[in-house]
Design a protein around this motif. Structure first.
Motif, PDB file in Angstrom:
ATOM      1  N   PRO A 125      60.238  10.074  24.229  1.00  0.00           N
ATOM      2  CA  PRO A 125      60.880  11.414  25.410  1.00  0.00           C
ATOM      3  C   PRO A 125      61.990  11.636  25.879  1.00  0.00           C
ATOM      4  N   LEU A 126      62.099  12.579  25.187  1.00  0.00           N
ATOM      5  CA  LEU A 126      63.568  13.323  24.929  1.00  0.00           C
ATOM      6  C   LEU A 126      63.925  13.937  26.182  1.00  0.00           C
ATOM      7  N   MET A 127      63.270  14.271  27.158  1.00  0.00           N
ATOM      8  CA  MET A 127      64.156  14.994  28.351  1.00  0.00           C
ATOM      9  C   MET A 127      64.365  13.571  29.167  1.00  0.00           C
ATOM     10  N   SER A 128      63.073  13.128  29.380  1.00  0.00           N
ATOM     11  CA  SER A 128      63.883  11.153  29.922  1.00  0.00           C
ATOM     12  C   SER A 128      65.020  11.058  29.443  1.00  0.00           C
ATOM     13  N   ASN A 129      65.562  11.153  28.046  1.00  0.00           N
ATOM     14  CA  ASN A 129      65.789  10.077  28.252  1.00  0.00           C
ATOM     15  C   ASN A 129      67.009  10.672  28.440  1.00  0.00           C
ATOM     16  N   TYR A 130      67.174  12.242  27.962  1.00  0.00           N
ATOM     17  CA  TYR A 130      68.893  13.518  28.297  1.00  0.00           C
ATOM     18  C   TYR A 130      69.104  12.953  29.771  1.00  0.00           C
ATOM     19  N   PHE A 131      68.156  12.694  30.902  1.00  0.00           N
ATOM     20  CA  PHE A 131      68.374  12.281  31.815  1.00  0.00           C
ATOM     21  C   PHE A 131      68.747  11.907  32.048  1.00  0.00           C
ATOM     22  N   GLU A 132      68.557  10.181  32.033  1.00  0.00           N
ATOM     23  CA  GLU A 132      69.349   9.015  31.601  1.00  0.00           C
ATOM     24  C   GLU A 132      70.498   9.183  31.236  1.00  0.00           C
ATOM     25  N   ILE A 148      73.044  11.557  31.243  1.00  0.00           N
ATOM     26  CA  ILE A 148      73.583  12.050  31.741  1.00  0.00           C
ATOM     27  C   ILE A 148      74.087  11.392  33.246  1.00  0.00           C
ATOM     28  N   GLU A 149      73.004  10.517  33.895  1.00  0.00           N
ATOM     29  CA  GLU A 149      72.654   9.553  34.702  1.00  0.00           C
ATOM     30  C   GLU A 149      72.516  10.232  35.948  1.00  0.00           C
ATOM     31  N   LYS A 150      71.293  11.455  36.219  1.00  0.00           N
ATOM     32  CA  LYS A 150      70.897  12.194  36.834  1.00  0.00           C
ATOM     33  C   LYS A 150      68.778  11.983  36.551  1.00  0.00           C
ATOM     34  N   ASP A 151      69.273  11.979  38.244  1.00  0.00           N
ATOM     35  CA  ASP A 151      67.646  11.488  38.711  1.00  0.00           C
ATOM     36  C   ASP A 151      66.823  12.775  39.063  1.00  0.00           C
ATOM     37  N   VAL A 152      65.410  13.049  37.958  1.00  0.00           N
ATOM     38  CA  VAL A 152      65.491  14.852  38.190  1.00  0.00           C
ATOM     39  C   VAL A 152      63.709  14.355  37.699  1.00  0.00           C
ATOM     40  N   GLU A 153      62.849  14.442  37.884  1.00  0.00           N
ATOM     41  CA  GLU A 153      61.348  14.322  38.333  1.00  0.00           C
ATOM     42  C   GLU A 153      61.567  15.708  37.200  1.00  0.00           C
ATOM     43  N   PHE A 154      60.528  15.095  35.880  1.00  0.00           N
ATOM     44  CA  PHE A 154      60.259  15.422  34.804  1.00  0.00           C
ATOM     45  C   PHE A 154      59.065  15.784  34.058  1.00  0.00           C
ATOM     46  N   LEU A 155      58.264  14.737  34.345  1.00  0.00           N
ATOM     47  CA  LEU A 155      57.263  14.310  33.678  1.00  0.00           C
ATOM     48  C   LEU A 155      55.978  15.675  34.402  1.00  0.00           C
ATOM     49  N   TYR A 156      55.635  16.929  33.356  1.00  0.00           N
ATOM     50  CA  TYR A 156      54.569  17.804  33.541  1.00  0.00           C
ATOM     51  C   TYR A 156      55.646  19.393  34.485  1.00  0.00           C
ATOM     52  N   LYS A 157      56.992  19.100  34.240  1.00  0.00           N
ATOM     53  CA  LYS A 157      57.132  20.008  34.450  1.00  0.00           C
ATOM     54  C   LYS A 157      57.988  21.069  33.480  1.00  0.00           C
ATOM     55  N   ARG A 158      57.842  22.204  33.799  1.00  0.00           N
ATOM     56  CA  ARG A 158      58.318  22.950  32.600  1.00  0.00           C
ATOM     57  C   ARG A 158      59.640  23.117  33.024  1.00  0.00           C
ATOM     58  N   PRO A 190      60.936  27.548  26.415  1.00  0.00           N
ATOM     59  CA  PRO A 190      60.111  26.693  26.982  1.00  0.00           C
ATOM     60  C   PRO A 190      59.243  24.702  27.054  1.00  0.00           C
ATOM     61  N   ALA A 191      60.080  24.005  27.240  1.00  0.00           N
ATOM     62  CA  ALA A 191      59.763  22.664  27.098  1.00  0.00           C
ATOM     63  C   ALA A 191      58.191  21.693  27.834  1.00  0.00           C
ATOM     64  N   ILE A 192      57.818  20.972  28.006  1.00  0.00           N
ATOM     65  CA  ILE A 192      57.740  20.162  28.550  1.00  0.00           C
ATOM     66  C   ILE A 192      57.543  18.378  28.292  1.00  0.00           C
ATOM     67  N   GLN A 193      57.768  17.615  29.220  1.00  0.00           N
ATOM     68  CA  GLN A 193      56.929  16.082  28.421  1.00  0.00           C
ATOM     69  C   GLN A 193      56.189  15.328  29.713  1.00  0.00           C
ATOM     70  N   ASP A 194      54.995  14.428  28.764  1.00  0.00           N
ATOM     71  CA  ASP A 194      54.317  14.368  29.446  1.00  0.00           C
ATOM     72  C   ASP A 194      54.092  13.172  29.248  1.00  0.00           C
ATOM     73  N   ASN A 195      52.903  12.148  29.512  1.00  0.00           N
ATOM     74  CA  ASN A 195      52.885  10.401  29.243  1.00  0.00           C
ATOM     75  C   ASN A 195      52.942  10.154  27.932  1.00  0.00           C
ATOM     76  N   HIS A 196      52.628  11.792  26.517  1.00  0.00           N
ATOM     77  CA  HIS A 196      52.398  10.942  25.053  1.00  0.00           C
ATOM     78  C   HIS A 196      53.984  11.808  24.272  1.00  0.00           C
ATOM     79  N   GLY A 197      54.885  12.455  24.662  1.00  0.00           N
ATOM     80  CA  GLY A 197      55.853  13.157  24.448  1.00  0.00           C
ATOM     81  C   GLY A 197      56.436  13.834  24.888  1.00  0.00           C
ATOM     82  N   PHE A 198      57.361  14.562  24.339  1.00  0.00           N
ATOM     83  CA  PHE A 198      58.146  16.059  24.775  1.00  0.00           C
ATOM     84  C   PHE A 198      58.079  17.571  23.476  1.00  0.00           C
TER      85      PHE A 198
END
Length: 292
Positions: A172-179, A181-191, A204-212
């Motif tokens: 989950p590379l996108m959520s790992n990144y926001f964690e 930098i300590e930023k609360d961002v909605e990331f699942l299924y978002k472009r 363009p990139a997206i994170q879903d329940n199965h990866g990035f």
């Protein structure tokens, strides 16, 4: 030309049916990857019933590898979905293909691995195992696609339009990144749009329940090439609508159905998206010359 197009709501189902698509593709959060709009089982039930009323075939996307630890969940979901009478499944995992063919022989199987089906022998052995349609690797050149289509045109399909998958990670590379930098961002299924330092391209990139997942900076457009391939036997085409607005999807469908001239379509679409022929004229083995 038989067109397969993803949908996630009834309005799309109605409009795409009016545009004479051959089948629609539905996705769920568990079975499917690389989609912005996974359906709940209740939503899938509703759309599939509407598709049945319209006599419109629909396929479930199972476009990911199913781990052994996930197998019982997978079986349970398929057992529920099969009661909604899918026409078939679009799968990436050979084990999933084998299980579905063995247990649900009346449903069609489209095998779409993205990268591994690269020659006539691949197609031949997969058809012998019971696959109904084989999606060719996206890295093939037009000449390579043509050679396979000449022999198995009615049993292969290709991507006709859309952003092409460039990189996938189970992490989950996108959520790992926001964690980080300590930023609360909605990331699942978002472009998200990524730009590498020193490069002009935006990916363009997206994170879903199965990866990035990261996609190409440009959109594949092969209207002329599809016309040529159709003349030598190609009958099936998938439109990748991820990150593409619905007006453009309509234009793409109308163009492949020969209701809009190609030059008109390209003029309209290129004002919104950067277009390319992907690897149709550039073999993956090609490398840049290095000056010493």
């Amino acid at each position: 030309m038989n067109l397969f197009v993803p949908v996630h709501k009834n309005d799309q189902l109605i409009s795409y049916s009016a545009l004479k698509v051959s089948a629609v593709i539905l996705s769920t959060a568990f079975c499917s990857s690389k989609t912005q709009y996974p359906l709940t089982i209740d939503e899938l039930s509703n759309i599939s019933k509407r598709a049945a009323e319209m006599n419109l075939p629909w396929y479930l996307s199972v476009n990911r590898m199913i781990l052994q630890s996930e197998w019982s969940t997978f079986k349970n979901e398929i057992q529920q979905i099969i009661t909604y009478h899918p026409t078939g499944f679009i799968v990436s995992d050979l084990g999933v293909m084998h299980y579905l063919k063995k247990n649900y022989p009346n449903q069609k199987i489209v095998l779409q691995t993205d990268t591994t089906i690269t020659n006539v022998q691949d197609v031949e052995i997969l058809l012998s195992l019971g696959v109904d349609f084989v999606a060719l690797a996206r890295e093939l050149t037009l000449n390579e696609v043509s050679e396979i289509v000449k022999q198995y045109g009615n049993q292969v399909l290709i991507s006709g339009f859309g952003y092409q998958s460039m990189s996938t990670s189970n992490r989950p590379l996108m959520s790992n990144y926001f964690e980080y930098i300590e930023k609360d961002v909605e990331f699942l299924y978002k472009r998200f749009t990524l730009q590498e330092e020193g490069r002009m391209e935006c990916y363009p990139a997206i994170q879903d329940n199965h990866g990035f997942h990261i996609f190409t900076s440009s959109v594949l457009e092969n209207f002329d090439e599809v016309n040529m391939l159709e003349r030598i036997g190609l009958n099936h085409l998938i439109i990748d609508s991820l990150f593409i607005d619905e007006e453009t999807v309509h234009t793409v469908i109308e163009t492949f159905n020969k209701n809009i001239p190609i030059d008109v379509a390209i003029a309209q679409i290129s004002s919104k998206y950067p277009l390319s022929k992907a690897l149709y004229y550039t073999p993956t083995s090609a490398v840049k010359a290095v000056s010493l």
